[in-house]
Structure formats: structure tokens, C-alpha cells
Design a protein around this motif. Structure first.
Motif, PDB file in Angstrom:
ATOM      1  N   UNK A  38       0.929  -1.217  -0.033  1.00  0.00           N
ATOM      2  CA  UNK A  38      -0.081   0.113   0.023  1.00  0.00           C
ATOM      3  C   UNK A  38       0.977   1.284   0.088  1.00  0.00           C
ATOM      4  N   UNK A  39       2.098   1.141   0.892  1.00  0.00           N
ATOM      5  CA  UNK A  39       2.727   2.365   0.809  1.00  0.00           C
ATOM      6  C   UNK A  39       3.496   2.637  -0.365  1.00  0.00           C
ATOM      7  N   UNK A  40       4.034   1.331  -1.254  1.00  0.00           N
ATOM      8  CA  UNK A  40       4.444   1.583  -2.409  1.00  0.00           C
ATOM      9  C   UNK A  40       3.535   2.086  -3.458  1.00  0.00           C
ATOM     10  N   UNK A  41       2.574   1.635  -3.371  1.00  0.00           N
ATOM     11  CA  UNK A  41       1.406   2.230  -4.472  1.00  0.00           C
ATOM     12  C   UNK A  41       1.019   3.712  -4.118  1.00  0.00           C
ATOM     13  N   UNK A  42       1.162   4.030  -2.924  1.00  0.00           N
ATOM     14  CA  UNK A  42       0.981   5.592  -2.664  1.00  0.00           C
ATOM     15  C   UNK A  42       2.228   6.434  -3.180  1.00  0.00           C
ATOM     16  N   UNK A  43       3.148   5.876  -2.892  1.00  0.00           N
ATOM     17  CA  UNK A  43       4.403   6.608  -3.440  1.00  0.00           C
ATOM     18  C   UNK A  43       4.744   6.607  -4.920  1.00  0.00           C
ATOM     19  N   UNK A  44       4.116   5.544  -5.455  1.00  0.00           N
ATOM     20  CA  UNK A  44       4.012   5.292  -7.111  1.00  0.00           C
ATOM     21  C   UNK A  44       2.961   6.632  -7.478  1.00  0.00           C
ATOM     22  N   UNK A  45       1.980   6.459  -6.809  1.00  0.00           N
ATOM     23  CA  UNK A  45       1.087   7.273  -7.233  1.00  0.00           C
ATOM     24  C   UNK A  45       1.319   8.905  -7.214  1.00  0.00           C
ATOM     25  N   UNK A  46       2.025   9.172  -6.221  1.00  0.00           N
ATOM     26  CA  UNK A  46       2.317  10.465  -6.113  1.00  0.00           C
ATOM     27  C   UNK A  46       3.666  10.867  -6.791  1.00  0.00           C
ATOM     28  N   UNK A  47       4.537   9.971  -7.057  1.00  0.00           N
ATOM     29  CA  UNK A  47       5.681  10.152  -7.710  1.00  0.00           C
ATOM     30  C   UNK A  47       6.775  10.529  -6.876  1.00  0.00           C
ATOM     31  N   UNK A  48       6.772  10.268  -5.797  1.00  0.00           N
ATOM     32  CA  UNK A  48       7.688  10.850  -4.617  1.00  0.00           C
ATOM     33  C   UNK A  48       7.817   9.811  -3.374  1.00  0.00           C
ATOM     34  N   UNK A  49       9.060   9.706  -2.986  1.00  0.00           N
ATOM     35  CA  UNK A  49       9.236   8.917  -1.611  1.00  0.00           C
ATOM     36  C   UNK A  49       8.741   9.565  -0.354  1.00  0.00           C
ATOM     37  N   UNK A  50       7.946   8.945   0.389  1.00  0.00           N
ATOM     38  CA  UNK A  50       7.391   9.406   1.588  1.00  0.00           C
ATOM     39  C   UNK A  50       8.132   9.201   2.932  1.00  0.00           C
ATOM     40  N   UNK A  51       8.932   7.959   2.768  1.00  0.00           N
ATOM     41  CA  UNK A  51       9.323   7.341   4.031  1.00  0.00           C
ATOM     42  C   UNK A  51      10.620   7.082   3.618  1.00  0.00           C
ATOM     43  N   UNK A  52      11.693   7.349   4.733  1.00  0.00           N
ATOM     44  CA  UNK A  52      12.936   6.830   4.508  1.00  0.00           C
ATOM     45  C   UNK A  52      13.019   5.590   5.427  1.00  0.00           C
ATOM     46  N   UNK A  53      13.383   4.467   4.758  1.00  0.00           N
ATOM     47  CA  UNK A  53      13.363   3.077   5.475  1.00  0.00           C
ATOM     48  C   UNK A  53      14.402   2.683   5.729  1.00  0.00           C
ATOM     49  N   UNK A  54      15.038   2.263   7.133  1.00  0.00           N
ATOM     50  CA  UNK A  54      16.053   1.456   7.432  1.00  0.00           C
ATOM     51  C   UNK A  54      15.682   0.114   8.210  1.00  0.00           C
ATOM     52  N   UNK A  55      16.812  -0.648   8.438  1.00  0.00           N
ATOM     53  CA  UNK A  55      16.314  -1.600   9.459  1.00  0.00           C
ATOM     54  C   UNK A  55      16.213  -1.276  10.931  1.00  0.00           C
ATOM     55  N   UNK A  56      16.541   0.117  11.233  1.00  0.00           N
ATOM     56  CA  UNK A  56      16.355   0.543  12.651  1.00  0.00           C
ATOM     57  C   UNK A  56      15.056   1.549  12.915  1.00  0.00           C
TER      58      UNK A  56
END
Length: 308
Positions: A38-56
Motif C-alpha cells: 500500500x505504501x509503495x502504491x501511494x508513493x508511485x501514485x504521487x511520484x515521490x518517496x514519503x518514508x526513509x526506511x532502514x532496519x532500525x
């Protein structure tokens, strides 16, 4: 499109509220993979990365901060409206994470948990016992019971009871050491000190509206109230505590009140939950349950008075 966007925004909100994909999935009762999609689809819909994701850790990107600031108010209204409509015909359900003070939870919540679970079969309880004031929002709690002063303005508070603070000791201790009649006389006694919120052993009394702070001393202190109550029962010293913690001991005579003419400030007992336009029914059900269990007057006052 609208339905898909709604689920994407719901997932985005849950991730931010609970701090992880796993916790968001648990809240929405879907798999972590579904949250990621769902998050990937939202980012693709907006054409922008919304979250920085790391293991921590997770953090909003600049685009994410701007986007969330724009959609958060509308999203809160949409989610609240959906919950209200759903609750008109549905029973409260889902996992309910609650933070409880250790002694209060042991005495006044756990003995009644089975009745709560039978009353609300759709709710799964996750009870965490901790006398510290945990960060409800950061730790993903739905609600908490807190005793004493409240400071977190992000939380909604509902007072469910009040308890007195008193000094208690065993009859054996008072027979050996004598009963103090004024706060100043406490310097000659062994005082049992609860250290979690105040390392310095100073007790505050009130008489004629003037506070009187008295340093006390003793050979035993602890960050958990139950061992201190046990120590007082066994004649180890004088303890400052709340009436809810020693109701049975007072009713049985194993402890007696010391210096009843000197008042200590009463303590409010509150149910708190994250500030929202709408309180989920599972939270409301739990708060109502605790409040009804305590009753009015509070169950500990009825026990002390011999009416319970």
C-alpha cells in the motif's frame, strides 16, 4: 481509485502512528507485506518517496512531511467517520494495547480481565505493566492507566478515581518505636521510600494550606511498591503510599494509619489515550470496564470501611 487511495492513506497513517510496518499491520489486521504494498502504491501514485526506511528506524522525507501535513486533518476526519459508522453496528474488536501501573494493574485490573474478555469476545488484550510513564504514541499503545500528575498534552485524560496518600506502619513497629505525631518526628524513624519518581527521600505534608517538606531516612528503599508494603507489614518502617495499595492490609489491621491529622495531597487516577477526534470503541469499552470495576466510592475505600 478512491477505495485504493483510502487504504493507502490508512496504511501511511498507521505506520506513522505506530512506528513500524509490523505494528501498523497488527493495527489494521493485515500482513506487513500488505502494508508495504500500500505504501509503495501511494508513493508511485504521487511520484515521490514519503518514508526513509532502514532496519532500525523510519522517518519522513521532506516530501513526506509536506504531504502528511496537507492530508492529516482530512484523513483524521475520514478515518473517524469510518469508525463511527462501523461502530453503529459492530462490536469493538482488534488488539488493545494498554500500559498499566504494576501494583494497580495487579490489584484492580487482572482479577477482572476474564470478565472483560467474556463481555467483549472481539478484543484481544495486550497488557504491559510498568510504573514509568511510557510514551503511548511512540510505543503504539491504545490507552494507559496513570496515577498522579499528567504532563503529556498530546493525550486525552479521563479521571476514573481518586486515592488518598497516607502513612502506614505495622502495629508491631509502632509498639517498638512509638507513633510519631508530627512530621518532624519522622527523622527518628525508619521510613520506607519509593524511588521511581523521586530519588531524594522527602515527604510533603499539608496543613492550613501551607506545604511542609520533610526529609526522611531509612535503610530500605525500592522502585516497586509491593515489596515496600510487605516490608511495612513485617515491621520494617513507616511507608508513604496510596490507599488503593494497602486497602486489605488496613482492613485486616496488619497496617494502621500514622499521623492521620497531617494531610498528604490526594492522587488522581486517570485513563489516558492518544488525542483524536474519535475514541475507538475498544478503548471506550476498556475505560468503562475499569471505571465500573473501581466503582464510586472506590473499591479500596469500601474495603477499608468494611463495606466490601
Amino acid at each position: 481509485m478512491i477505495g485504493g487511495l483510502y487504504s493507502e492513506l490508512e496504511a501511511f497513517e498507521a505506520i506513522l502512528q505506530h512506528g513500524s510496518f509490523t505494528a501498523a499491520a497488527r493495527q489494521l489486521q493485515v500482513t506487513p507485506g500488505a502494508i508495504t504494498r500500500r505504501l509503495n502504491t501511494l508513493e508511485a501514485r504521487l511520484g515521490a518517496k514519503l518514508l526513509n526506511r532502514s532496519t532500525r528506524r523510519l522517518s519522513l522525507t521532506e516530501s513526506g512531511r509536506h504531504y502528511y501535513a496537507e492530508v492529516a486533518p482530512a484523513l483524521a476526519q475520514i478515518l473517524a467517520a469510518g469508525e463511527r459508522v462501523h461502530d453503529l453496528s459492530a462490536q469493538p474488536r482488534g488488539e488493545l494495547r494498554v500500559s498499566l501501573p504494576m501494583n494497580f494493574g495487579r490489584l484492580y485490573v487482572m482479577p477482572h480481565v476474564e470478565a472483560f474478555l467474556q463481555r467483549w469476545p472481539g478484543i484481544d488484550l495486550d497488557l504491559q505493566f510498568d510504573d514509568r510513564f511510557v510514551d503511548l504514541i511512540g510505543a503504539g499503545f491504545d490507552a494507559a492507566i496513570r496515577i498522579g500528575a499528567l504532563s503529556d498534552s498530546r493525550l486525552v485524560a479521563r479521571r476514573i478515581a481518586q486515592t488518598r496518600r497516607i502513612l502506614v506502619a505495622s502495629p508491631d513497629y509502632l509498639a517498638r518505636r512509638g507513633a510519631p505525631s508530627t512530621p518532624a518526628e519522622l527523622i527518628d524513624h525508619d521510613c520506607l521510600h519509593y524511588t521511581l519518581f523521586r530519588d531524594t527521600p522527602t515527604w510533603e505534608f499539608h496543613r492550613e494550606r501551607e506545604p511542609l517538606r520533610v526529609p526522611v531516612r531509612g535503610r530500605l528503599k525500592a522502585n516497586y511498591g509491593v515489596p515496600l508494603v510487605d516490608a511495612a507489614v513485617h515491621g520494617r518502617g513507616i511507608l508513604q503510599t496510596a490507599t488503593f495499595a494497602v486497602a486489605d492490609e488496613l482492613a485486616s489491621g496488619r497496617l494502621v494509619e500514622v499521623m492521620p491529622d497531617w494531610s498528604l495531597l490526594p492522587i488522581g487516577i486517570y485513563a489516558v489515550y492518544p488525542s483524536r477526534d474519535y475514541r475507538p470503541r475498544k478503548v471506550e469499552a476498556f475505560i468503562d470496564f475499569v471505571e465500573a470495576t473501581i466503582g464510586e466510592p472506590a473499591v479500596w475505600d469500601r474495603v477499608i470501611a468494611g463495606r466490601e
